[in-house]
Write a protein that holds these residues in place. Structure first.
Motif, PDB file in Angstrom:
ATOM      1  N   UNK A 132       0.918  -0.965   0.304  1.00 13.98           N
ATOM      2  CA  UNK A 132      -0.081   0.315  -0.265  1.00 13.98           C
ATOM      3  C   UNK A 132       1.044   1.114   0.323  1.00 13.98           C
ATOM      4  N   UNK A 133       1.621   0.891   0.623  1.00 13.79           N
ATOM      5  CA  UNK A 133       2.880   2.276   0.512  1.00 13.79           C
ATOM      6  C   UNK A 133       2.860   2.627  -0.442  1.00 13.79           C
ATOM      7  N   UNK A 134       3.926   1.663  -0.867  1.00 11.38           N
ATOM      8  CA  UNK A 134       4.375   1.644  -2.801  1.00 11.38           C
ATOM      9  C   UNK A 134       3.298   2.370  -3.352  1.00 11.38           C
ATOM     10  N   UNK A 135       2.743   2.135  -3.228  1.00 10.95           N
ATOM     11  CA  UNK A 135       1.635   2.564  -4.284  1.00 10.95           C
ATOM     12  C   UNK A 135       1.554   3.753  -4.214  1.00 10.95           C
ATOM     13  N   UNK A 136       1.430   4.552  -2.882  1.00  6.01           N
ATOM     14  CA  UNK A 136       0.966   6.014  -2.842  1.00  6.01           C
ATOM     15  C   UNK A 136       2.156   6.612  -2.656  1.00  6.01           C
ATOM     16  N   UNK A 137       4.093   5.681  -2.316  1.00 11.18           N
ATOM     17  CA  UNK A 137       5.265   6.708  -2.588  1.00 11.18           C
ATOM     18  C   UNK A 137       5.425   6.500  -3.777  1.00 11.18           C
ATOM     19  N   UNK A 138       4.722   6.013  -5.504  1.00  9.56           N
ATOM     20  CA  UNK A 138       5.229   6.135  -6.463  1.00  9.56           C
ATOM     21  C   UNK A 138       5.087   7.790  -6.947  1.00  9.56           C
ATOM     22  N   UNK A 139       2.817   7.558  -6.862  1.00 11.96           N
ATOM     23  CA  UNK A 139       2.278   8.144  -7.108  1.00 11.96           C
ATOM     24  C   UNK A 139       3.394   9.997  -6.233  1.00 11.96           C
ATOM     25  N   UNK A 140       3.597  10.400  -4.883  1.00 10.82           N
ATOM     26  CA  UNK A 140       3.908  11.067  -4.479  1.00 10.82           C
ATOM     27  C   UNK A 140       5.360  11.639  -5.106  1.00 10.82           C
ATOM     28  N   UNK A 141       6.019  10.327  -4.984  1.00 14.37           N
ATOM     29  CA  UNK A 141       7.213  11.032  -4.916  1.00 14.37           C
ATOM     30  C   UNK A 141       7.636  10.917  -6.547  1.00 14.37           C
ATOM     31  N   UNK A 142       6.663  10.464  -7.588  1.00 14.31           N
ATOM     32  CA  UNK A 142       6.571  11.017  -8.681  1.00 14.31           C
ATOM     33  C   UNK A 142       6.513  12.225  -8.779  1.00 14.31           C
ATOM     34  N   UNK A 143       5.413  13.031  -8.635  1.00 14.70           N
ATOM     35  CA  UNK A 143       4.799  14.460  -9.011  1.00 14.70           C
ATOM     36  C   UNK A 143       6.195  14.929  -7.840  1.00 14.70           C
ATOM     37  N   UNK A 144       6.217  15.335  -6.763  1.00 21.28           N
ATOM     38  CA  UNK A 144       6.996  15.961  -6.846  1.00 21.28           C
ATOM     39  C   UNK A 144       8.954  15.533  -7.552  1.00 21.28           C
ATOM     40  N   UNK A 145       9.146  14.613  -7.761  1.00 18.58           N
ATOM     41  CA  UNK A 145       9.798  14.840  -8.465  1.00 18.58           C
ATOM     42  C   UNK A 145       9.695  15.663 -10.188  1.00 18.58           C
ATOM     43  N   UNK A 146       8.456  15.576 -10.952  1.00 20.56           N
ATOM     44  CA  UNK A 146       8.066  15.856 -11.753  1.00 20.56           C
ATOM     45  C   UNK A 146       8.451  17.536 -11.679  1.00 20.56           C
ATOM     46  N   UNK A 147       8.477  18.022  -9.812  1.00 19.45           N
ATOM     47  CA  UNK A 147       8.860  19.640  -9.300  1.00 19.45           C
ATOM     48  C   UNK A 147      10.029  20.150  -9.781  1.00 19.45           C
ATOM     49  N   UNK A 148      11.057  18.582  -9.650  1.00 27.34           N
ATOM     50  CA  UNK A 148      12.454  19.068  -9.484  1.00 27.34           C
ATOM     51  C   UNK A 148      13.077  18.826 -10.730  1.00 27.34           C
ATOM     52  N   UNK A 149      12.104  17.954 -11.758  1.00 26.80           N
ATOM     53  CA  UNK A 149      12.888  18.261 -13.027  1.00 26.80           C
ATOM     54  C   UNK A 149      12.139  19.309 -13.796  1.00 26.80           C
ATOM     55  N   UNK A 150      11.065  20.385 -13.618  1.00 24.88           N
ATOM     56  CA  UNK A 150      11.263  21.278 -14.087  1.00 24.88           C
ATOM     57  C   UNK A 150      11.764  22.637 -13.573  1.00 24.88           C
TER      58      UNK A 150
END
Length: 159
Positions: A127-145
């Motif tokens: 369950x945490x993995x699913x949340x982690x992937x979604x949230x971590x990737x969102x914040x990674x998008x911010x870092x990328x931009x």
């Protein structure tokens, strides 16, 4: 005017921010998708291994090097204010320091630390993995931009 050692510092800052942006873009566009496609236990194990490896000298030289260059560049720019191009340099430095380095410290690293503590074989881990992937990737998008925008801002300040 941006010239001499100041110019070299700005070019190195732009290159470092661009390299960081490329690494983050790779994660946002295909690495995290590939990891999310794995069974949770395998995805967690792979991401934990990546997180350990990421703290190695090559990535840290780029990531922390860009932050250090932006910090020095911002200080020098404040001293030379209001010379031509200085606003763009300050904006670029702020974008990287806040939108990339700050987001990493405040959002991505805490999620990495939490992932390292879950039991990959448990339902809670899945369950945490699913949340982690979604949230971590969102914040990674911010870092990328943010790091890409920092690169563009520094380059535009040089033109």
């Amino acid at each position: 005017m941006i010239d001499g050692p100041y110019f070299v510092l700005a070019v190195l800052g732009a290159l470092a921010c661009g390299l960081a942006s490329g690494a983050f873009a790779a994660f946002s566009t295909f690495v995290m998708r590939g990891l999310a496609a794995l069974p949770p236990a395998q995805g967690i194990a792979a991401m934990n291994a990546i997180n350990v490896t990421a703290v190695g000298p090559w990535f840290m030289a780029v990531f922390l090097g860009a932050a250090g260059l932006c910090l020095v560049l911002a200080v020098v720019t404040f001293v030379l204010w209001p010379d031509e191009g200085t606003a763009g340099l300050l904006i670029g430095c702020a974008l990287y320091l806040v939108g990339c380095f700050g987001v990493t410290v405040a959002a991505n690293v805490p999620r990495n630390d939490a992932l390292a503590k879950v039991d990959p074989q448990s339902e809670e881990g899945a369950a945490y993995w699913r949340t982690y992937v979604r949230e971590w990737t969102l914040w990674n998008h911010v870092r990328t931009v943010a790091s890409l925008a920092a690169t563009a801002s520094i380059i535009l300040a040089l033109t």
